[in-house]
Design an enzyme around this catalytic site. Structure first.
Site, PDB file in Angstrom:
ATOM      1  N   CYS A 107       0.735  -1.779   0.241  1.00  0.00           N
ATOM      2  CA  CYS A 107      -0.094   0.446   0.227  1.00  0.00           C
ATOM      3  C   CYS A 107       0.526   1.383  -0.028  1.00  0.00           C
ATOM      4  O   CYS A 107       0.283   2.599  -0.924  1.00  0.00           O
ATOM      5  CB  CYS A 107      -0.553   0.291   1.394  1.00  0.00           C
ATOM      6  SG  CYS A 107      -0.462  -0.503   2.404  1.00  0.00           S
ATOM      7  N   HIS A 130      -2.621   6.156   4.956  1.00  0.00           N
ATOM      8  CA  HIS A 130      -1.727   6.179   4.801  1.00  0.00           C
ATOM      9  C   HIS A 130      -0.794   7.728   4.230  1.00  0.00           C
ATOM     10  O   HIS A 130      -1.738   8.819   3.394  1.00  0.00           O
ATOM     11  CB  HIS A 130      -0.450   5.557   3.689  1.00  0.00           C
ATOM     12  CG  HIS A 130      -1.370   3.959   4.453  1.00  0.00           C
ATOM     13  ND1 HIS A 130      -1.047   3.691   6.043  1.00  0.00           N
ATOM     14  CD2 HIS A 130      -0.139   2.583   3.880  1.00  0.00           C
ATOM     15  CE1 HIS A 130      -1.083   2.061   5.612  1.00  0.00           C
ATOM     16  NE2 HIS A 130      -0.149   2.375   5.038  1.00  0.00           N
TER      17      HIS A 130
HETATM   18  C1  2RA Z   1       0.742  -1.472   6.352  1.00  0.00           C
HETATM   19  N1  2RA Z   1       1.736  -2.251   4.364  1.00  0.00           N
HETATM   20  O1  2RA Z   1       0.626  -1.159   6.925  1.00  0.00           O
HETATM   21  C2  2RA Z   1       1.361  -2.689   5.479  1.00  0.00           C
HETATM   22  C3  2RA Z   1       0.598  -3.733   4.993  1.00  0.00           C
HETATM   23  N2  2RA Z   1      -0.428  -3.492   5.400  1.00  0.00           N
HETATM   24  O2  2RA Z   1       0.566  -2.788   7.541  1.00  0.00           O
END
Ligand code: 2RA
Length: 342
Positions: free
Chosen positions: A127, A247
Site C-alpha cells: 500500500c 497513509h
Molecule cells: C501495513 N503496508 O501498513 C502494510 C501491510 N498492509 O501494515
C-alpha cells in the site's frame, strides 16, 4: 461480457473493500465466489442486494473462476498456483510474489505495459509503495529521478481490521480513563505490543539484518521494480500512526535535472488518480480526513529542496484500503478486461 470472479479473504478489511468496489464500479462479474479461511466460512455477506455465504477456500474452489482477487496474507502462497492451474488470472495483494521476476508488479496508472508478461499471477504492490509511486511517476516523466527519501505515517488499517478495532478501543479507554492492554500492534505475532493511541510506532513488520524493517525494504525494492529502475536510490522509514485508514508520506526526491514546483504541480494534476491539493495561503494540503474512503491520491506541500541542486519535497496521502490495496487490484482486473487480456 461478464466474468466468473472469486474473492479470497472476503471477510477482512481488504476483502470487504473489494465487495464495496465491485458494487460501486459495477464490476462485470458473472458468478461470484466469496472465499475465506475455515474460521470465517459461513459468514453471510450482501453483494448487490443478494446474500452470499462465504465458503472455506479449498483446492477445488477455483473451478471455472476467471478472475481471482486475493486480499492478501500467507494463504496466497498455496492458493495462487492452484487458482492459476484452474484457469484463473490471480491478482494477489499479498507480498508473496511481488519480487518474483515472473510476476508483474502493477499500478495500472504507472506501469500497465508490464501486465502483458504475466503467467497467471499479477502482484498488487504494498500500500505505501502504491501511494508513493502514484506521485513519483508523473514527476519521473518530466525529470529523471535519482534518489528518493520517504518517511511514512501509516494508518492502522494496514494492520488489518483487528488493528483498526484496537485503535478505537484505546481511544475509548483514554476517554473513559480505563486501562489499555495493547495486543495487536506493531504485529499480533510479535513478542511485544505497544499502545498506538496518542503514540507513534517506528516499526511496521519485522526487522531485517540491515536494521530496516520488511515494510521499508518493500518500499525500496518494489518502487525500483514498478519504475523499472534498479539504479534509483531509495531509502525509507515507515511509522505506524494513530490514523484509521489513510497513509501519509513525506517524500524527498533528487533529480538529474531541473524541475520547478509549477512543472511538478502541472504533471501531478494531469496524472490519472492524483489530485493536487496545495495552497499554503489557504492552509490547503492533503490530510487523511480528505482521502479516507476516496479513490484519489492527494499531493501537496510541493516545494523545492534547496539543499541540493535539483530536488523537490512533497506530501502525499491516500486511502490504504482502497488505492493502497483493493482499488488498485480491481483496477488491474478492469484494465485487463478493457484490453481483452482475460
Ligand atoms: C501495513 N503496508 O501498513 C502494510 C501491510 N498492509 O501494515
Amino acid at each position: 461480457r461478464t466474468y466468473n470472479t472469486a474473492i479470497l479473504g472476503a471477510t477482512g478489511a481488504v476483502g470487504q473493500e473489494f465487495i464495496n468496489l465491485i458494487e460501486e464500479r459495477n464490476f462485470p462479474f458473472k458468478n461470484l465466489k466469496l472465499l475465506a479461511s475455515k474460521r470465517s466460512a459461513g459468514t453471510k455477506l450482501m453483494v448487490k442486494g443478494k446474500e452470499y455465504v462465504v465458503e472455506e477456500a479449498t483446492d477445488d474452489s477455483f473451478k471455472d473462476v476467471e478472475i481471482a482477487l486475493f486480499a492478501g496474507g500467507s494463504i496466497s502462497k498455496h492458493f495462487a498456483p492452484v487458482a492459476v492451474k484452474a484457469g484463473a488470472v490471480v491478482i494477489d495483494n499479498s507480498s508473496t510474489f511481488r519480487m518474483d521476476p515472473e510476476v508483474p508488479l502493477i499500478v495500472p496508472e504507472v506501469n500497465p505495459e508490464a501486465i502483458k508478461d504475466h503467467k497467471g499471477i499479477i502482484a498488487n504492490p504494498n500500500c505505501s509503495t502504491i501511494i508513493m509511486v502514484m506521485a513519483l511517476k508523473p514527476l519521473d516523466n518530466i525529470a529523471k529521478m535519482k534518489r528518493v527519501v520517504v518517511s511514512t505515517y501509516q494508518a492502522v488499517s494496514g494492520g488489518g481490521k483487528e488493528a483498526m478495532e484496537e485503535l478505537e478501543e484505546q481511544l475509548r479507554a483514554i476517554a473513559e480513563g480505563t486501562p489499555i492492554e495493547p495486543h495487536i500492534l506493531p504485529g499480533a505475532s510479535m513478542p511485544k505490543h505497544y499502545q498506538i493511541a496518542s503514540n507513534l510506532i517506528p516499526q511496521i513488520d519485522v526487522f531485517q539484518d540491515n536494521l530496516y524493517t520488511k515494510e521499508e525494504m518493500k518500499m525500496i525494492n518494489e518502487t525500483r521494480k514498478i519504475l523499472s529502475d534498479d539504479k534509483l536510490r531509495v531509502t525509507a522509514t515507515t511509522v505506524r500512526v494513530p490514523v484509521l485508514r489513510s497513509h501519509a508520506e513525506s517524500v524527498n526526491v533528487e533529480f538529474d535535472d531541473a524541475i520547478s514546483v509549477e512543472e511538478a504541480k502541472k504533471a501531478l494534476q494531469a496524472f490519472p488518480g492524483v489530485v493536487v491539493r496545495d495552497n499554503p495561503d489557504e492552509m490547503e494540503y492533503p490530510m487523511p480526513l480528505f482521502t479516507s474512503g476516496k479513490d484519489d491520491v492527494e499531493v501537496g506541500r510541493i516545494r523545492l529542496d534547496e539543499s541540493v541542486e535539483y530536488g523537490l519535497n512533497f506530501w502525499v496521502c491516500g486511502d490504504q484500503i482502497r488505492k493502497g490495496a483493493a482499488l488498485n487490484a480491481l483496477q488491474i482486473a478492469e484494465y485487463m478486461i478493457e484490453h481483452d487480456m482475460i
